[in-house]
Design an enzyme around this catalytic site. Structure first.
Site: not given
Length: 440
Positions: A100, A103, A231, A267, A270, A306, A308, A338
C-alpha cells in the site's frame, strides 16, 4: 546495515532435511507442466503484515520491536523499512512484493506531504528493485486506515474525501506503473455500510462506480498495461461491503459496464468470511471471466474475523491450484502472502518460518494439482456428465433452435422420460485424495 544477518539465504534442501530455514518441497527450478515452480507460483511477500504491522490487536499494544518501527525521522525509518524488506525478499528468494502507498511512505500532515514523501520513497524502491531484481506484483492505496475514511472513500458522503482518495489512487497507480508493477489492486475496505439507517445504497454504488471509471480512464491515459483488480470481502471493517464476493463484484462490474476492465484478486480468508470455499471463489472467477490474482492465506472457521494466517492446507490449495492450472495458470497475477505471524511470534526468524512453510505448502499443492490435470480423470468424468449437451439436441437448445413452446411440443411428441444419473461424488473425492496423498 543488515536486519537479518544471522539468517542465511533460504535454499532448497529436499524433504529429508530437518533444517527449519530451508525449503523442503519448493525447488524453484523444478519443472511441472512445462514451467518451473517459480514461474507457476509467482510468489510475492506483502509489505503491510510483514514490515508494517507492530503486533497489536484490539486488546493490546504492539508486541514487536522491529528496528525500523522505532521513533525517529519518518522518511529515514521508511528507508530502513525498505532495506529490511528487500533483504528479506532476497534471502527468501521470492521474486515479487506488494504494498500500500502508506506502507512504504509516511503520510505526513497534508496531501502535499503525502505526495512528496511517496515520490521520494518510490525513487528509493526503484533503486532497491534494480539492485535486487525483485519486482512489484501489485501496488494499491490505503483508503481505510485514516479516520477520514471512517465512512468510506469512494462511497463517502463528503466529496472532499472522494477527492483525497482519488489523489492517493492517482499517485499509487502512477507509482505502480513506474515501478513496473503487473497489477493494481482496489480493495474497498470501507466501501460499505454499518447501518442502513443513514445509507443511500444507490448513491454509494453510483459513487463507487464513478471512482472505478476514473481509475480505468487514468490507467489507459498513462499507458499502464497491468490488470486492475478488485479484492472481494464481505465485511470487516464495515458490517457489509459492496465487494462481498466474486459473484457480487462481477454483477457490479456488469451493471456499470466495467466487466472488461477490472478483474478480481481473491483472498482465501475473505472467501471463508463470505461463507464460501477458496475453491469456489477461484472456480467462480474463471467461470465469470474475471480471475486475476490470489492472496494466499487462511482464516479460522471458528472465528468470525480476518485472521490472515499463513496457508498450511495442501488439501485446500490443491483444489485451488487445480482450477488455476486447468485454466492456463496466472498471467499478470501471482500468489501474494497476505499473511502475518502471530502476535506471540516476536523473533525475526518467525517471519521466515511463516513464509518458508507456506511456500512449501504452495509447492506441494501445485504438484498435486498437476497430477489431477495430467491424469485428466476429473475432467473426463465432468465431460462425460455433460456429454449429451454436445449432441445435436443439446446444441440445438443452446443455439436458440427452440422456443420454450416448440421445445415443450418436441418433448411431448417424443415422450421424454429422463433418468437420473449418479453424480459420483464419492469417486471424485477419492480421485482427489489419491492425487494428494500419492496413492495413484
Amino acid at each position: 546495515m543488515s536486519y537479518f544477518e544471522h539468517i542465511p539465504a533460504i535454499r532448497y534442501e529436499g524433504p529429508q532435511s530437518d533444517n527449519p530455514l530451508a525449503y523442503h518441497h519448493y525447488d524453484p527450478d523444478k519443472r511441472v507442466l512445462g514451467k518451473t515452480l517459480a514461474e507457476h507460483l509467482r510468489i510475492a511477500v506483502c509489505y503491510w503484515h510483514t514490515f508494517v504491522w507492530p503486533g497489536h490487536d484490539i486488546f493490546g499494544q504492539g508486541a514487536f520491536q522491529r528496528p525500523w518501527q522505532q521513533p525517529g525521522d519518518a522518511l529515514e525509518r521508511a528507508r530502513q523499512k525498505a532495506d529490511a524488506a528487500f533483504e528479506f525478499f532476497t534471502k527468501l528468494g521470492t521474486p515479487f512484493y506488494t504494498f500500500h502507498d502508506t506502507d512504504v511512505a509516511p503520510e505526513g500532515d497534508s496531501l502535499r506531504d503525502y505526495a512528496a514523501n511517496f515520490a521520494r520513497m518510490v525513487d528509493y524502491l526503484g533503486e532497491r528493485q534494480q539492485a535486487s531484481g525483485v519486482r512489484l506484483l501489485w501496488g494499491t492505496a490505503n483508503l481505510f486506515s485514516h479516520p477520514r475514511f471512517a465512512a468510506g472513500a469512494a462511497t463517502n458522503p463528503n466529496p472532499d474525501v472522494f477527492a483525497w482518495a482519488a489523489t492517493q489512487v492517482c499517485h499509487a497507480l502512477d507509482a505502480t506503473h513506474r515501478l513496473g508493477g503487473e497489477n493494481y489492486v482496489l480493495w474497498g475496505g470501507r466501501e460499505g455500510y454499518e447501518t442502513l439507517l443513514n445509507t443511500d445504497l444507490k448513491r454509494e454504488r453510483d459513487q463507487f462506480a464513478r471512482f472505478l471509471s476514473m481509475v480505468v480512464e487514468h490507467k489507459h491515459r498513462i499507458g499502464f498495461k497491468g490488470a486492475l483488480l478488485i479484492e472481494p470481502k464481505p465485511q470487516e471493517p464495515t458490517k457489509h461491503q459492496y465487494d462481498y464476493d466474486v459473484a457480487t463484484v462481477h454483477g457490479f462490474l456488469v451493471q456499470y459496464g466495467l466487466q472488461n476492465e477490472i478483474r478480481v484478486n481473491i483472498e482465501a480468508n475473505h472467501a471463508t468470511l463470505a461463507g464460501h470455499s477458496f475453491h469456489h471463489e477461484i472456480a467462480n472467477a474463471f467461470a465469470l471471466g474475471v480471475f486475476g490474482s490470489v492472496d494466499a492465506n487462511r482464516g479460522d472457521p471458528q472465528n468470525g474475523w480476518d485472521t490472515d494466517q499463513f496457508p498450511n492446507s495442501v488439501e485446500e490449495l490443491t483444489l485451488a491450484f487445480y482450477e488455476i492450472l486447468r485454466h492456463g495458470g496466472f498471467t499478470t497475477g501471482g500468489m501474494n502472502f497476505d499473511a502475518k505471524v502471530r502476535r506471540q511470534s516476536i523473533d525475526p526468524e518467525d517471519l521466515f518460518y511463516g513464509h518458508v512453510g507456506a511456500i512449501d505448502v504452495l509447492a506441494l499443492a501445485l504438484e498435486r494439482a498437476a497430477v489431477l490435470v495430467e491424469n485428466d480423470r476429473l475432467d473426463a468424468l465432468r465431460r462425460q456428465r455433460y456429454a449429451q449437451w454436445d449432441d445435436a439436441f443439446g446444441r440445438k437448445i443452446l443455439s436458440g433452435g427452440y422456443t420454450l413452446e416448440s421445445l415443450a411440443a418436441d418433448a411431448l411428441a417424443r415422450g421424454v422420460n429422463p433418468r437420473h444419473a449418479s453424480g459420483a461424488q464419492e469417486r471424485l473425492e477419492n480421485i482427489v485424495n489419491q492425487a494428494i496423498y500419492g496413492l495413484r
